[in-house]
Structure formats: structure tokens, C-alpha cells
Design an enzyme around this catalytic site. Sequence first.
Site, PDB file in Angstrom:
ATOM      1  N   ASN A  11      16.256  11.069   1.623  1.00 54.16           N
ATOM      2  CA  ASN A  11      15.702  11.409   2.475  1.00 54.16           C
ATOM      3  C   ASN A  11      16.465  10.563   3.513  1.00 54.16           C
ATOM      4  O   ASN A  11      16.861   9.374   3.756  1.00 54.16           O
ATOM      5  CB  ASN A  11      14.526   9.834   3.160  1.00 54.16           C
ATOM      6  CG  ASN A  11      13.305   9.812   4.546  1.00 54.16           C
ATOM      7  OD1 ASN A  11      14.571  10.433   4.982  1.00 54.16           O
ATOM      8  ND2 ASN A  11      12.439   9.023   4.063  1.00 54.16           N
ATOM      9  N   ARG A  43      14.526  15.391   2.257  1.00 51.46           N
ATOM     10  CA  ARG A  43      13.193  15.914   3.064  1.00 51.46           C
ATOM     11  C   ARG A  43      13.163  16.107   4.247  1.00 51.46           C
ATOM     12  O   ARG A  43      14.598  15.577   4.538  1.00 51.46           O
ATOM     13  CB  ARG A  43      12.801  14.067   3.035  1.00 51.46           C
ATOM     14  CG  ARG A  43      11.884  13.590   5.004  1.00 51.46           C
ATOM     15  CD  ARG A  43      10.817  12.395   4.867  1.00 51.46           C
ATOM     16  NE  ARG A  43      10.128  12.040   5.913  1.00 51.46           N
ATOM     17  CZ  ARG A  43       9.405  11.800   5.762  1.00 51.46           C
ATOM     18  NH1 ARG A  43       9.060  10.767   5.177  1.00 51.46           N
ATOM     19  NH2 ARG A  43       8.410  11.437   7.160  1.00 51.46           N
ATOM     20  N   HIS A  45       4.499  12.909   9.550  1.00 56.78           N
ATOM     21  CA  HIS A  45       4.033  12.653   8.500  1.00 56.78           C
ATOM     22  C   HIS A  45       3.382  13.452   7.229  1.00 56.78           C
ATOM     23  O   HIS A  45       2.846  12.681   6.373  1.00 56.78           O
ATOM     24  CB  HIS A  45       3.198  11.346   8.696  1.00 56.78           C
ATOM     25  CG  HIS A  45       3.942  10.053   9.976  1.00 56.78           C
ATOM     26  ND1 HIS A  45       3.610  10.069  10.445  1.00 56.78           N
ATOM     27  CD2 HIS A  45       5.205   9.709   9.337  1.00 56.78           C
ATOM     28  CE1 HIS A  45       4.551   8.799  10.876  1.00 56.78           C
ATOM     29  NE2 HIS A  45       5.749   8.461  10.238  1.00 56.78           N
ATOM     30  N   ARG A  52       7.055   3.404  19.658  1.00 56.57           N
ATOM     31  CA  ARG A  52       7.429   4.329  20.532  1.00 56.57           C
ATOM     32  C   ARG A  52       5.679   4.289  21.464  1.00 56.57           C
ATOM     33  O   ARG A  52       4.783   3.351  21.015  1.00 56.57           O
ATOM     34  CB  ARG A  52       6.971   5.726  19.641  1.00 56.57           C
ATOM     35  CG  ARG A  52       8.045   6.606  19.270  1.00 56.57           C
ATOM     36  CD  ARG A  52       8.452   7.690  18.197  1.00 56.57           C
ATOM     37  NE  ARG A  52       8.949   6.600  16.760  1.00 56.57           N
ATOM     38  CZ  ARG A  52       8.662   7.861  16.209  1.00 56.57           C
ATOM     39  NH1 ARG A  52       7.955   8.434  15.757  1.00 56.57           N
ATOM     40  NH2 ARG A  52       8.752   6.904  14.804  1.00 56.57           N
ATOM     41  N   GLU A 112       6.147   8.469  -0.299  1.00 58.56           N
ATOM     42  CA  GLU A 112       6.338   9.772   0.249  1.00 58.56           C
ATOM     43  C   GLU A 112       7.476  10.381  -0.830  1.00 58.56           C
ATOM     44  O   GLU A 112       7.835  11.572  -1.036  1.00 58.56           O
ATOM     45  CB  GLU A 112       6.996   9.593   1.361  1.00 58.56           C
ATOM     46  CG  GLU A 112       6.178   9.547   2.551  1.00 58.56           C
ATOM     47  CD  GLU A 112       6.562   9.088   4.043  1.00 58.56           C
ATOM     48  OE1 GLU A 112       6.972   7.889   4.313  1.00 58.56           O
ATOM     49  OE2 GLU A 112       6.108   9.789   4.973  1.00 58.56           O
TER      50      GLU A 112
END
Length: 602
Positions: A7, A82, A167, A228, A375
Amino acid sequence: MQILVLNAGSSSLKVDLLDSQSGDRTATLRAQRLGTPQASYSLESPGQARQSTELPGADHAAVLQAVLPTLTKHPIQAVGHRVVHGGTDFSRPTKLDSSVLATIASLESLAPLHIPANLAGIHTAMALLPDLPHIAVFDTAFHSTLPRRARSYAIPQELGYRRYGFHGPSHQYVSKSAAAYLDEDPRDLRIITCHLGNGASVTAVEYGRSVETSMGYTPLEGLVMGTRCGDLDPGILLDMLRSGKTLDQVDDILNRGSGMAGLSGVGNDLRDIEDRAADGDEACRLAIQVLTHRLRKYIGAYAAVMGGVDAIVFTAGIGENSALVRHRVCQRLDFLGARFDEDKNRDAQVDRNTPVAEISRSNSRVRILVAKTDEARAIAGAVGKVAAGGEELAENPPIPIGISARHIHLTQEAVETLFGPGYTLTERAPLSQPGQFACNETLTVVGPKRSIEGVRVLGPIRPKCQVEVSRTDEFFLGIDAPVRASGDVANTPGVTLKGPAGTLTLKEGLICAWRHIHMTNADAERYGVKHGDIVDVTINSSGRDLTFGDVMIRVKDSYALEMHIDTDEANAAQISRGDVGALVSSGKGGTLLRRRTNFDPA
Ligand code: AMP
């Protein structure tokens, strides 16, 4: 199967070497501040002390080169990467080759910070491990099932903006963990998954498929995140630009200076914000209120979108650890049937050995769960399936809908009666089912009441004649035809066909086609159905959603996956080109299959 999962972020690299089925880790690498004088990494293996190494100025390649000799001491069967964005091109894990890499590179404008970093990691790993299969798993793929109404922005469509969602591996993984915990099939559940980390999003997972999600064209939309802003009146953006801020300044404010950091003024770590809020810091209190209020709003909205909810799942750094956030989000959800247990919430702890904890009361209709996301494990699982030669199969992939207009199947004898001796059918266009085609030839179907001209003949020729019309056509013709599977024409009414060279009165063969799904044996296995089963299919049409019962499964390896309905059925659901359906169970806790037919469809 041992999978190396990479990742690669812009200045970070996470690598996990783990078993695709058990999820057991052989090694974990975390590298940060890559490309700076402070670059460093740590490497951890079970039973061994964590090794931390400073590698000033190191990039992704330098770190991988440094650690690969250690990692490759273990057998590795495949590498999973990923990739943050698959655009509209990738809705499944995909084996990387030069053309796939070129397509990913062409998506850079959709994720300008992430895609170059993802590609840097991929190129480095492919150069260092050239003999292994490299497979990309996309953050957006799980959301490729969003119906058009959920993925569209209300701006001119020709501008090309749409919602993608992110996600994906985490939402899919925890929805499956939740279903496993509840001892249910994900295809029987409506789940709201709340991934609350530094980046945060919430997804409505309806019967195993993502149907709504809070992130959109970019990961900026939706929930309040670490830095964010999430949802924002776009007028604010215009105002900022008009009042003299540069594009880069606006980008910086919205992506890096907003969210919990912007609201609290003390950074993005919720632990600090919670501590300060407890000490009376007003800005930190407001930050927590805005975060939790917005998530409550989404949960209510997503329950409405799915027409109900069976489970709400909290995951990622905040979702797994912050009892305070869960408490504020779940207050007063009783109206939904979600009854929150304060004690269980305070005590909830999840880890790899206990991946799910329940925080709802025993009389709660909606189960509220905390689930550990992983993940890397989600990616390893998907990669393992692709590397083993089987495609990664979605839980309940959408089924394309084909609309059959009225049509005629003929024997060769009938062809010659209607079009002349020695005549053979001529192909006008291929149909979606391999080997089948629409012919140039048309006929008039003559009923006792009226006739329908220009009814298309379909090829190739068949052992029996059959005329398939809609219910509206039957009324028009004045014949009462039964609903039958194709080929099952015994004891059906006859009808007269008029062609250029003759007329033929069939003794039987006029039917209203039984709606059905063509699929291969592999498809049947994936959906858990058998030839002749009767299922329900819900259509996410652009107009009027409709669930069709009595849909027959027809399995043959030469078929292409497609559900066939007639024009009346398509009109009832206001279906247009590209619409898809999904298999659904016949009710909560019910089984997917309601009954099997006696008739064995050919
Ligand atoms: P993630 O992106 O999933 O690693 O999540 C990072 C976020 O989880 C950060 O904002 C952390 O502050 C938050 N987090 C981690 N542990 C806790 C905790 N015990 N309480 C509150 N927030 C936490």
C-alpha cells in the site's frame, strides 16, 4: 497462500506478508517520510523484536530493496497492490500487465496524489519480483454497484463527473465480518458500515452490494475527517476563489486544514481532541459534535435508502476505539429499532482474535457492532483468489438486464413454408447469447382479434416453433397465452404466421416468456443457485425500482450472464439500457431460493 500486500502512499509505504485465508502475518513493514532526510521504516515479525531503521532520503524503491531479502526468505505466491482509483475501468481485482498499468496511469487526474505513488510502488515491486503475479485491488471497485441515481451529481452529465466512493476493501471486509458474526449470509442483510479513520466514509451495503457511499468523485466528500472538510456548500468554494484565494490555497484548506483539525485547532488526532473537550475546550467540543451529528444524519439517510437496516458497523481507528463517538452517533436511534448498550460500548474491544464486538442491547432489532478492519487482509484474500486461478467473485455482482421484444423461433420446415422452398434465415445482428442472432426476416402474427406485423424471427432454427409475445400483445391479438419457459410449449395455444411465401398455422407455441436469467455453471456457483431455481431480482432502474419474483435460473456454460424480461416488464420498471438487477432473498432471514420448478428448462 502467502501474499505480499503493498500500500504505497505519496510519502509512506505499508507492506504486509500474510496468509490469504487465515490472515496470519509473517511480516509487517511501515515506512514513512519517504523522499525526505527523515525517511525511516520499521519491520516486525511474530516472535521477533520490531526493527526500526533510519534511511535518510530513501524512496519506495530503496526501502523495498532494503527489506526484500528478509521478506523473500519466506515463500511468496503473489503480490497485491492497493490502488486508490479504478475509474470506470476496474470493478474487480486485476492482474497487472503493461496495458492495465497504462490504464491506471491514465486515471491519474482522478487521484493526482495517490495514483503516482501507487504506480511507484507497483513498478518497484514488479522490477524486484518479476516472476510473481502482481494483482491490483481498487478502492473504488466495491462501489461499482452504486445505482445511477446514487452515483450521479446534479450537474450537466456531459461534464463527466460522477461519484466513485472509496475505502471499498474495508467496507466489504467489515460487512462480511458482521454477517459472519450474525451468522447470516451478507445477501440477506442491509448493513451500514462506518469506516472512521483519519479518512472516513459510510456505506449502505444492501444485500452484499454497495448502493450508497459518502465519498464521491474524490475522497473529500461526505463525513468530517481528520483534516478533510467532507460535505460543503460548493458556493463556499466559489466564494473563496472570488475573494482572492489561489487554487492551491483552497486545496490546502479543504484537504489538509479542515475536518477535525480545522474545527478543533489542535490537530487531527481524536484522542487529543477528546481529552481537551473533556477539559472544557469549546472548539474541540464543537468538532466532536459536528463529526457525530453528520454521521447520524448519514445513518438515517442510508436506512431510508435501503428501506431499513439490519446492522450498523463501526470500524477503523475512531470507529474501533472511540466509545465517545459511537455513543454520540447511536443516541436516539431507537426509532430505527437500534437500541444502544452503554456498558457494552464502553467495554468493546476488537483485535485480530476477536474481530467483532456487539454494542446493541439484546432486544435491539438492529444490531450495532464494532468490527476490526484489516485492509491488507481484505486485499490478500482477493489476490489469493485471483492468483489461484479463480476470479475474485463479488458477493452478489449485478446482473445485466436484456429486454426481449416480441419474436419468433422457427423450424427449417416452417422457414421454407413461410419464405419459400430451400430458404435459409439470414443474420441481421448477433444477440447477447452466444450463437443467437436476430434475422433480417420478419412475419405477421395473426390473432383472432388483430394482427401484429413485422415480428422479428430469431436464429438459428429450432426443433419447435415458438412465438413469444408480451401480455399487451396477447390482448391485442385476442389469445390468452400462458407464461412458459422457452421450449415448454405443450398445451399452449396456436397462432397463425404469415410470410412472403405462405401462411402457417401453428397448433401450439404462443407463449408469454417466463422471465429468466441465463448464466454459466460458474455464475450459478457464485450466486448459490441451480438450474431451474426460482429467485427474486430487484432492479435498480433509473425510473421505478421493482423487485421481480418468479425469475427462473437457466444454466448452461455457453450462456452469457443476462436476465431477460419482456417489454411490458421493462416498461413497468422504467428500465433503460445499462440497468442492472440483483438477486435478493425473499425476506430477512429467508433463503435466496423460494422454490424449484418442475419443468427442466432446456
Ligand atoms: P486510522 O486512519 O484508521 O488509522 O485512524 C486514525 C484515527 O483514529 C486518528 O484520528 C486517531 O486519533 C483515532 N484513534 C485511534 N485510537 C483512538 C482512541 N483510542 N480514541 C479515539 N480515537 C482514536
